[in-house]
Enzyme design. Sequence first.
Site, mmCIF file in Angstrom:
data_model
loop_
_atom_site.group_PDB
_atom_site.id
_atom_site.type_symbol
_atom_site.label_atom_id
_atom_site.label_comp_id
_atom_site.label_asym_id
_atom_site.label_seq_id
_atom_site.Cartn_x
_atom_site.Cartn_y
_atom_site.Cartn_z
ATOM 1 N N ASP A 47 -2.220 -14.758 -2.724
ATOM 2 C CA ASP A 47 -2.260 -13.447 -3.360
ATOM 3 C C ASP A 47 -3.584 -13.282 -4.068
ATOM 4 O OD1 ASP A 47 -1.636 -11.041 -5.057
ATOM 5 O OD2 ASP A 47 0.347 -11.376 -4.207
ATOM 6 N N TYR A 174 -2.254 3.803 5.986
ATOM 7 C CA TYR A 174 -1.080 2.928 5.977
ATOM 8 C C TYR A 174 -0.291 3.066 7.279
ATOM 9 C CZ TYR A 174 3.211 0.795 4.090
ATOM 10 O OH TYR A 174 4.314 0.000 3.860
ATOM 11 N N LYS A 178 0.356 0.056 9.965
ATOM 12 C CA LYS A 178 1.691 -0.465 10.213
ATOM 13 C C LYS A 178 2.120 -0.259 11.660
ATOM 14 C CE LYS A 178 2.393 -2.224 6.212
ATOM 15 N NZ LYS A 178 2.202 -3.688 6.102
ATOM 16 N N ALA A 206 12.142 -1.885 0.076
ATOM 17 C CA ALA A 206 12.588 -2.460 -1.193
ATOM 18 C C ALA A 206 11.877 -1.740 -2.325
ATOM 19 C CB ALA A 206 12.296 -3.962 -1.252
#
Length: 318
Positions: A47, A174, A178, A206
Amino acid sequence: MPHSETTPETEMRFDGRVAVVTGAGRGLGRAYALLLAARGCKVVVNDLGGAIRGDGPDTNVAQSVVDEIVAAGGEAVANADSVATPEGGKAIVQAALDTWGRIDALIHNAGNVRYGSIRDISYDDFKSVVDVHLMGAFHVVQAAFGPMCDQNFGRIVLTSSIGGIYGNNNCVNYGMSKSGMIGLSNVAALEGEDCNVKSNVIVPSAVTRMAEGIDVSQYPPMDPELVAPVVAWLAHEACTVTGEMIASIAGRIARVFLAETRGVYRPSWTIEDVAAACEAFHDKGPENPQVLDFGLHGHVGHIGYSFQMASEGAKTAS
């Protein structure tokens, strides 16, 4: 469905396995890393530690997850290299190879968000998201693919989104990134077939910091922990599927797939013919219920079916 009964003999574990999880400092990635480690996996927690836009790196973010894993008796190392460069992708995978001598699972979860419409988005904001999500996926997959093939085992899990499959407003960077995961995963699945390297796409939903600014007060429970078992299964040696997309949202798991209608054949076409046939080649039922799901080798199935229709049409016309 009732829960499956788990015993020490049936528990799906990762003892002896090594996983790399990108973007594992928070949210979904953190949940993946913790679950894998709890089941015996050694984990590289990658990360950059930046803000949601990717700014302001903080190496403590990855280290805090490592500390959590180690405190629970697991094994993990922190890595703060950026997936956005080829060098960073190689360094992330190399952290696994240097520490444990192998890489068995790669979960690419790292991401950033910079909103903007097609008309108005700046090129810097566009490129920043594509570099992390899409190019980042290629960088880590390319670095991991050779070692996985050489050891005749590997599991790759790439992260797509309903925004990449169905689209959404003000996130062209995005959405394109994706969607690109689907092509990358399919090629990895095809090229990995002979080496027991499987590649699949997770389509997760989520409530994490990427939901900032969205009213989630009426949402059902959508914690990252609901998605983590799906990703862990895709990363497990017992997983037999490859080249597939699996969605996980609010406790629901579903297969997502590309499909074709049966289509319409003519030996020749005019523009007017196409216009007249539009409704017919869009038809997917109930009068013409056949929807074609060609699966991993869809390029062959698509061509073969189309050629067969042309052949049958020619015989009928003669």
